[in-house]
Design a protein around this motif. Structure first.
Motif, PDB file in Angstrom:
ATOM      1  N   SER A 242      36.875  40.385  43.655  1.00  0.00           N
ATOM      2  CA  SER A 242      36.377  38.893  43.567  1.00  0.00           C
ATOM      3  C   SER A 242      37.159  38.163  42.520  1.00  0.00           C
ATOM      4  CB  SER A 242      34.869  38.878  43.330  1.00  0.00           C
ATOM      5  OG  SER A 242      34.347  37.733  42.985  1.00  0.00           O
TER       6      SER A 242
ATOM      7  N   ASP B 111      30.635  29.271  46.236  1.00  0.00           N
ATOM      8  CA  ASP B 111      31.034  30.810  46.460  1.00  0.00           C
ATOM      9  C   ASP B 111      30.463  31.349  47.581  1.00  0.00           C
ATOM     10  OD1 ASP B 111      31.712  31.080  43.866  1.00  0.00           O
ATOM     11  OD2 ASP B 111      29.461  31.226  43.077  1.00  0.00           O
TER      12      ASP B 111
ATOM     13  N   GLY C 265      30.013  35.296  49.410  1.00  0.00           N
ATOM     14  CA  GLY C 265      30.025  36.623  49.384  1.00  0.00           C
ATOM     15  C   GLY C 265      29.859  37.523  50.500  1.00  0.00           C
TER      16      GLY C 265
ATOM     17  N   PRO D  77      27.328  36.661  45.010  1.00  0.00           N
ATOM     18  CA  PRO D  77      28.854  36.493  45.098  1.00  0.00           C
ATOM     19  C   PRO D  77      29.503  35.849  44.213  1.00  0.00           C
ATOM     20  CG  PRO D  77      27.748  35.002  46.473  1.00  0.00           C
ATOM     21  CD  PRO D  77      26.662  35.566  46.054  1.00  0.00           C
ATOM     22  N   SER D  78      30.663  36.637  43.807  1.00  0.00           N
ATOM     23  CA  SER D  78      31.671  36.041  42.888  1.00  0.00           C
ATOM     24  C   SER D  78      31.334  35.375  41.514  1.00  0.00           C
ATOM     25  CB  SER D  78      32.214  34.468  43.563  1.00  0.00           C
ATOM     26  OG  SER D  78      32.967  34.629  44.576  1.00  0.00           O
TER      27      SER D  78
ATOM     28  N   THR E 161      29.193  40.442  39.405  1.00  0.00           N
ATOM     29  CA  THR E 161      29.805  41.204  40.472  1.00  0.00           C
ATOM     30  C   THR E 161      29.457  42.548  40.021  1.00  0.00           C
ATOM     31  OG1 THR E 161      31.872  40.914  38.742  1.00  0.00           O
ATOM     32  CG2 THR E 161      31.885  39.653  40.798  1.00  0.00           C
TER      33      THR E 161
ATOM     34  N   PHE F  75      32.055  44.980  48.012  1.00  0.00           N
ATOM     35  CA  PHE F  75      31.603  43.486  47.784  1.00  0.00           C
ATOM     36  C   PHE F  75      32.802  42.608  47.780  1.00  0.00           C
ATOM     37  CE2 PHE F  75      31.414  40.193  44.605  1.00  0.00           C
ATOM     38  CZ  PHE F  75      29.955  39.608  44.822  1.00  0.00           C
TER      39      PHE F  75
ATOM     40  N   GLY G  40      33.938  38.730  47.289  1.00  0.00           N
ATOM     41  CA  GLY G  40      33.565  37.286  46.532  1.00  0.00           C
ATOM     42  C   GLY G  40      34.509  36.518  46.795  1.00  0.00           C
TER      43      GLY G  40
END
Length: 474
Positions: free
Chosen positions: A318, A354, A356, A365-366, A371, A381, A383
């Motif tokens: 991410s 964002d 995710g 997310p992000s 994170t 994951f 992002g």
């Protein structure tokens, strides 16, 4: 005849009776401290008496029924964590009860964790009582006596197993460059916040057993990084003037036994990034945990497709670039092949800026502070940062389109742009969607219409999201 007063230190007292006695002594102590002209000796006697009561009470707690060997394992983790946070866990544990203090004093393993925040006399005692055990050192401080404490520890360098070091004293680094550390396995280094230019790593080849290296803005010689071949965990964090893209690939190629990799907040040196089709990927056969965060999105995308991860079970990346995701999609899907068995459900989160895509649902997310960490359960994951919501959200949908893995989706459509993009989603691409949570300040009628519109010819109509069982409006 007056009844004999019970001895408050008698072990026949229950825990509750001890607690009552402690409250009475604490009240007496508070009144004594308020009194004008209170005798210092009397205050000390009451304080000592309270400590005796607490120790006797603690000796009755169920934890004292645990075997001594198990207690030492638990305590070892306590003292290790405490020293890393500048606390003396050994001293704290010894205050719990006399029984604990007796065990701690005679157990060398309880004296192996040393912090630069300890006094020189405390460090000397630790060096004596730890016998010949391996040492875990946390030398992170602006203490003016750090150099003297380092000199106390230096003769015991063959016993150093883990070292956390603030590089604010260059003479310490110079000394380490000419010495051997045959037992050192873990090294973590920070530059001094007031003068990061002093940061310079020691000669890492003098650490033949080193398997974990964590560098916070302490640079390597990027042109020729000499790392012990046995490195299994590598973290490179917070570099404004980092290596070029080719140099980071060369660095990874030099550590074939690497199992964990973390690259965070790295600004790569200037270099035109290769096209994914022309970049021959390097294979990291043992790499299991990967965390790549807070880098330029184009560089992060290119890096992901430049390394093959046949054994990877945990991947965090991410922010990736949604605008070019279709170009990299095939490569990213390939990186998830080894993670697929650990993917019972995919979570798609859409927020203001964002997006995710993850199997690690406890993290949003992000956002850089949310994170997921390097270590944890298997999963992935990804992002993303959105620039054009309509295009980017559809690219994210395309990434997981028609997967048979159950999907849950969370939408925070607080802006008109995000809401309009969600209205355009082709829900027919998500046949395995099971849960949908929506938060919106706008009419949801267009979204409901998209979810309830059948597709296909009249004789074989199919409904979007046939497995959708939970719809939550927030």
């Amino acid at each position: 005849m007056r009844a004999a007063k019970a001895d408050p230190l008698d072990f026949s007292f229950t825990v509750d009776q001890h607690d009552e006695a402690i409250r009475l002594v604490e009240y007496t102590l508070s009144e004594l401290l308020k009194a004008t002209g209170a005798c210092v000796l009397d205050v000390q006697r009451v304080q000592e008496f309270r400590l005796q009561l607490v120790q006797h009470r603690n000796a009755l707690l169920p934890i004292h029924k645990l075997p001594q060997e198990l207690l030492l394992v638990i305590w070892g983790q306590v003292t290790y964590d405490a020293a890393s946070e500048f606390h003396d866990g050994t001293w704290t544990l010894a205050q719990v009860s006399k029984a604990w203090a007796d065990v701690i004093v005679t157990s060398p393993g309880m004296w192996c964790d040393i912090s630069s925040e300890f006094s020189q006399s405390r460090i000397e005692k630790a060096l004596q009582k730890s016998s010949e055990r391996l040492l875990y050192l946390s030398l992170i401080t602006t203490d003016n006596n750090l150099s003297e404490k380092f000199d106390m520890l230096l003769p015991h360098a063959p016993r150093w197993k883990e070292l956390q070091l603030d590089t604010w004293l260059p003479e310490i680094i110079l000394t380490m460059r000419v010495m051997d550390f045959p037992a050192l396995e873990v090294l973590e280094m920070w530059p001094h916040w007031d003068n990061p230019s002093l940061a310079e790593p020691p000669n890492l080849l003098t650490f033949p057993k080193l398997h974990t290296l964590i560098l916070h803005a302490v640079p390597l010689d990027w042109a020729e990084p000499l790392l012990p071949v046995g490195i299994r965990s590598l973290s490179i964090i917070d570099f404004e003037h980092g290596p070029t893209f080719s140099q980071i690939l060369a660095l990874l190629s030099s550590v074939p036994f690497l199992e964990e990799l973390e690259l965070e907040e790295i600004v790569f040196g200037f270099q035109t990034l290769p096209a994914p089709e022309s970049q021959k990927p390097i294979t990291m056969p043992r790499l299991r945990n990967v965390r790549l965060v807070q880098m330029a999105r184009a560089a992060l995308n290119t890096l992901l497709v430049s390394i093959q991860l046949p054994q990877c079970t945990r991947l965090v990346a991410s922010p990736l670039d949604l605008t070019t995701l279709p170009r990299y999609q095939r490569h990213l899907h390939a990186r998830l092949t080894s993670i697929a068995p650990y993917t019972p459900e995919i979570h798609l989160n859409i927020e203001e800026t964002d997006v995710g895509i993850a199997t690690l649902s406890s993290h949003k997310p992000s956002h850089r502070h949310l994170t997921p960490p390097l270590n944890g359960p298997p999963g992935f994951f990804f992002g993303f940062r959105t620039q054009d919501p309509s295009r980017d959200i559809q690219n994210a949908i395309n990434f997981i389109a028609y997967t048979q893995t159950p999907v849950s989706m969370s939408i925070d459509a607080v802006s008109a742009a995000i809401n309009a993009a969600v209205e355009q989603i082709d829900w027919d691409q998500l046949p395995s969607l099971q849960r949908l949570d929506i938060r919106s300040d706008f009419s949801l009628q267009p979204i409901f219409a998209g979810l309830s519109q059948p597709r296909g010819p009249r004789h074989a109509l199919r409904w979007p999201c046939p497995r959708l069982s939970t719809l939550k409006l927030i």
